[in-house]
Design a protein around this motif. Structure first.
Motif, PDB file in Angstrom:
ATOM      1  N   HIS A  79      -4.318   8.532  28.828  1.00 36.88           N
ATOM      2  CA  HIS A  79      -5.220   8.142  27.663  1.00 36.88           C
ATOM      3  C   HIS A  79      -5.562   6.722  27.849  1.00 36.88           C
ATOM      4  O   HIS A  79      -4.684   5.679  27.967  1.00 36.88           O
ATOM      5  N   ILE A 103      -7.789  11.836  30.100  1.00 36.78           N
ATOM      6  CA  ILE A 103      -7.987  12.128  28.581  1.00 36.78           C
ATOM      7  C   ILE A 103      -9.499  11.813  28.047  1.00 36.78           C
ATOM      8  O   ILE A 103      -9.227  10.512  27.459  1.00 36.78           O
ATOM      9  N   GLY A 104     -10.396  12.204  28.420  1.00 33.17           N
ATOM     10  CA  GLY A 104     -11.832  11.765  28.266  1.00 33.17           C
ATOM     11  C   GLY A 104     -12.863  12.618  28.886  1.00 33.17           C
ATOM     12  O   GLY A 104     -12.508  13.773  29.552  1.00 33.17           O
ATOM     13  N   LEU A 214     -17.091  15.870  18.860  1.00 32.51           N
ATOM     14  CA  LEU A 214     -16.042  16.176  19.764  1.00 32.51           C
ATOM     15  C   LEU A 214     -16.433  17.523  20.473  1.00 32.51           C
ATOM     16  O   LEU A 214     -17.352  18.124  19.750  1.00 32.51           O
ATOM     17  N   GLY A 270     -14.733  15.927  25.145  1.00 33.98           N
ATOM     18  CA  GLY A 270     -13.898  15.091  24.548  1.00 33.98           C
ATOM     19  C   GLY A 270     -14.560  14.491  23.343  1.00 33.98           C
ATOM     20  O   GLY A 270     -15.488  14.983  22.706  1.00 33.98           O
ATOM     21  N   ALA A 271     -14.214  13.203  22.883  1.00 33.23           N
ATOM     22  CA  ALA A 271     -14.678  12.598  21.888  1.00 33.23           C
ATOM     23  C   ALA A 271     -15.702  11.374  22.440  1.00 33.23           C
ATOM     24  O   ALA A 271     -15.567  10.993  23.362  1.00 33.23           O
ATOM     25  N   ARG A 292     -16.053   7.306  25.092  1.00 30.75           N
ATOM     26  CA  ARG A 292     -14.819   7.282  24.962  1.00 30.75           C
ATOM     27  C   ARG A 292     -14.425   7.060  23.397  1.00 30.75           C
ATOM     28  O   ARG A 292     -15.469   7.239  22.483  1.00 30.75           O
ATOM     29  N   LEU A 293     -13.239   6.858  23.033  1.00 32.22           N
ATOM     30  CA  LEU A 293     -12.936   6.505  21.558  1.00 32.22           C
ATOM     31  C   LEU A 293     -13.538   5.108  21.160  1.00 32.22           C
ATOM     32  O   LEU A 293     -13.289   4.171  22.023  1.00 32.22           O
ATOM     33  N   HIS A 297     -13.363   4.547  14.940  1.00 37.27           N
ATOM     34  CA  HIS A 297     -12.933   5.817  14.765  1.00 37.27           C
ATOM     35  C   HIS A 297     -12.111   6.081  13.363  1.00 37.27           C
ATOM     36  O   HIS A 297     -12.442   7.235  12.801  1.00 37.27           O
ATOM     37  N   VAL A 309      -7.689  11.211  17.653  1.00 42.50           N
ATOM     38  CA  VAL A 309      -6.982  10.933  19.091  1.00 42.50           C
ATOM     39  C   VAL A 309      -6.124  12.153  19.168  1.00 42.50           C
ATOM     40  O   VAL A 309      -5.970  12.744  20.386  1.00 42.50           O
ATOM     41  N   GLU A 311      -6.940  15.366  18.598  1.00 41.18           N
ATOM     42  CA  GLU A 311      -8.036  16.327  19.146  1.00 41.18           C
ATOM     43  C   GLU A 311      -8.572  15.972  20.480  1.00 41.18           C
ATOM     44  O   GLU A 311      -8.761  16.879  21.260  1.00 41.18           O
ATOM     45  N   GLN A 312      -8.590  14.543  20.796  1.00 43.75           N
ATOM     46  CA  GLN A 312      -8.875  14.226  22.219  1.00 43.75           C
ATOM     47  C   GLN A 312      -7.862  14.892  23.387  1.00 43.75           C
ATOM     48  O   GLN A 312      -8.143  15.309  24.275  1.00 43.75           O
TER      49      GLN A 312
END
Length: 492
Positions: A79, A103-104, A214, A270-271, A292-293, A297, A309, A311-312
């Motif tokens: 992440h 993770i993205g 999302l 992803g987010a 990205r996050l 957020h 996060v 959910e990501q």
């Protein structure tokens, strides 16, 4: 599901991700530079790997070092948090080639959206409104003059590879265009390694409103509503809130629908965040897409009850979203204030030093995301963010009162460190902010003197103990096993 996740970041966002992983029952791995050896992130993680010196290029931005750390610790996923490698498609591709889940969004999607000029054209094809501007990168000052003659002034120059409020310049008259073009291009080359610029009309008295989306790997896209991020200094956000105040419902609905449509058009996963500029008559235009996050957020999490996060991570593991658009219900109002180690009286210059005091606020519906603690050294190598103070209340008026109370309780001091705490309280007290008629130019209209921090300069302190700090950050009594990466990592 992953059994081990490596967090390729530092500070409060690394702690945020580590905690989400722990709640999912995952083993966590932190990476750290020499400057962060004693950080709360290292203490909280199950395992920590030293990846280099304080300089970001040799540590947090070192792809070989991060990948090697993942292999050494058996991490199946990485992440990236925000910043650093979070929007680097090459890093995402290296992860994929190494058998590690990024993770993205997929590298291909980040590649298409990371080029701001190309993304602008792509979203226009998808039917999203964009401001008049160049159709791609602008090669020369002469071409910039031609485009300026077509779109008019004021206009804004933006780095194609830019982000985080950097690589932008507003030009209000023709004589300033060429100097601004050359200066911004040089800045973009130095900061992003890419000198390309694009241009678009600059909207005066605008607001900055963004939509959180999302999307899973099965083609499902939902939005979690919008956030207002109009309080900015040097194009960098200081205060964010959800929902955006004084936004007609039909505009809110149209903006959120546009973000979902744009995400679906590029196969987003992803987010992600679609950022819009909102005109005084409530017309909206796409500015950019962040793959990205976002720092802000938490305000969306507070009003929706959805852990973004978490959910990501689930999306990256291949799981479908377990809720639909009709399941997303927003309640109340949330506000986030970024507390930075900066001096508002000196143009927000960073103020590094060792903290002798750090007492975050508490109370009902107050959330503080931070990595700081008494004894922590705020160094010059990284972003000056100390903490994100977030509050929720049934309505905006109560949220404002709660945030003012929380900021007033916050105590930070020692070693020459000054903060934006007092300045933030002045922002919240401004009539235009309280009436939600403010724009992105609010801070430019304010004085810089931080009267609210005078109590700190007089030495009025609240005592804290190591034990209270440990409890506040849920740090284990014994630290994790630390692994020093081998020479190949350090040299990477």
């Amino acid at each position: 599901m992953f059994s081990t996740v490596l967090v390729a970041n530092r500070g409060e966002i690394a702690l945020r991700v580590l905690r989400a992983c722990r709640e999912l029952g995952m083993r966590t791995v932190a990476v750290y530079s020499t400057a962060d050896r004693d950080s709360a992130v290292v203490r909280l993680a199950d395992e920590a790997v030293h990846i280099g010196p304080p300089q970001s290029k040799a540590s947090y931005l070192s792809v070989p070092a991060v990948i090697e750390a993942a292999h050494r610790t058996g991490a199946q996923a990485i992440h990236p948090g925000y910043g650093f490698l979070s929007e680097d498609p090459d890093f995402a591709e290296v992860c994929e080639d190494s058998g590690i889940t990024f993770i993205g969004p997929p590298a291909s999607v980040m590649q298409r959206l990371g080029d701001k000029a190309a993304a602008r054209a792509l979203m226009a094809e998808a039917g999203l409104p964009v401001l008049p501007g160049s159709t791609g990168a602008v090669a020369t000052p002469a071409e910039a003059k031609d485009i300026a003659g077509r779109i008019g002034y004021p206009l804004i120059l933006k780095a194609v590879a830019g982000g985080g409020g950097r690589g932008m310049a507003v030009v209000r008259e023709p004589d300033a265009l060429v100097p601004a073009f050359n200066e911004t291009r040089a800045h973009a080359r130095a900061v992003f390694g890419d000198e390309r610029l694009y241009m678009e009309r600059f909207v005066e008295h605008a607001r900055h409103v963004e939509v959180q989306v999302l999307a899973d790997r099965h083609g499902k896209v939902v939005h979690l509503g919008e956030r207002d991020c109009s309080v900015q200094r040097r194009h960098q956000k200081m205060v964010e809130e959800a929902p955006a105040p004084n936004l007609p419902q039909e505009r809110r609905t149209a903006m959120c629908a546009a973000a979902v449509r744009g995400a679906a058009a590029v196969g987003y996963v992803g987010a992600g965040t679609f950022e819009f500029v909102l005109t005084p008559d409530h017309e909206f235009y796409l500015m950019e897409i962040n793959c990205r996050l976002q720092v802000e957020h938490p305000v969306t999490e507070m009003v929706t009850g959805i852990d973004i996060v978490r959910e990501q991570i689930l999306i990256a593991a291949g799981q479908p979203l377990t809720f639909g658009q009709s399941d997303v219900v927003r309640r109340g109002a949330a506000i986030e204030c970024r507390v930075n180690a900066e001096d508002p009286d000196r143009a927000f210059a960073p103020t590094p030093g060792s903290l002798t005091e750090f007492v975050p606020p508490g109370g009902p519906f107050v959330r503080v995301d931070t990595h700081a603690f008494p004894g922590w050294r705020v160094g010059p190598d990284y972003d000056s963010l100390l903490a994100k103070t977030v509050v929720w209340a049934p309505d905006r008026e109560q949220a404002l009162a709660r945030m003012d109370r929380a900021l007033g309780e916050f105590r930070v001091g020692g070693g020459g460190v000054r903060t934006t705490l007092g300045f933030l309280r002045r922002v919240l007290a401004r009539p235009e902010f309280r009436s939600a008629t403010h724009t992105t130019g609010l801070i430019e209209t304010m004085g810089r003197k931080d009267d609210s921090s005078s109590a700190h300069s007089r030495g009025e302190r609240v005592k804290t103990t190591a034990i209270s700090t440990r409890r506040a950050y849920n740090q284990p009594e014994s630290g994790p096993r630390q692994v020093a990466a081998g020479p190949r990592v350090a040299d990477g």
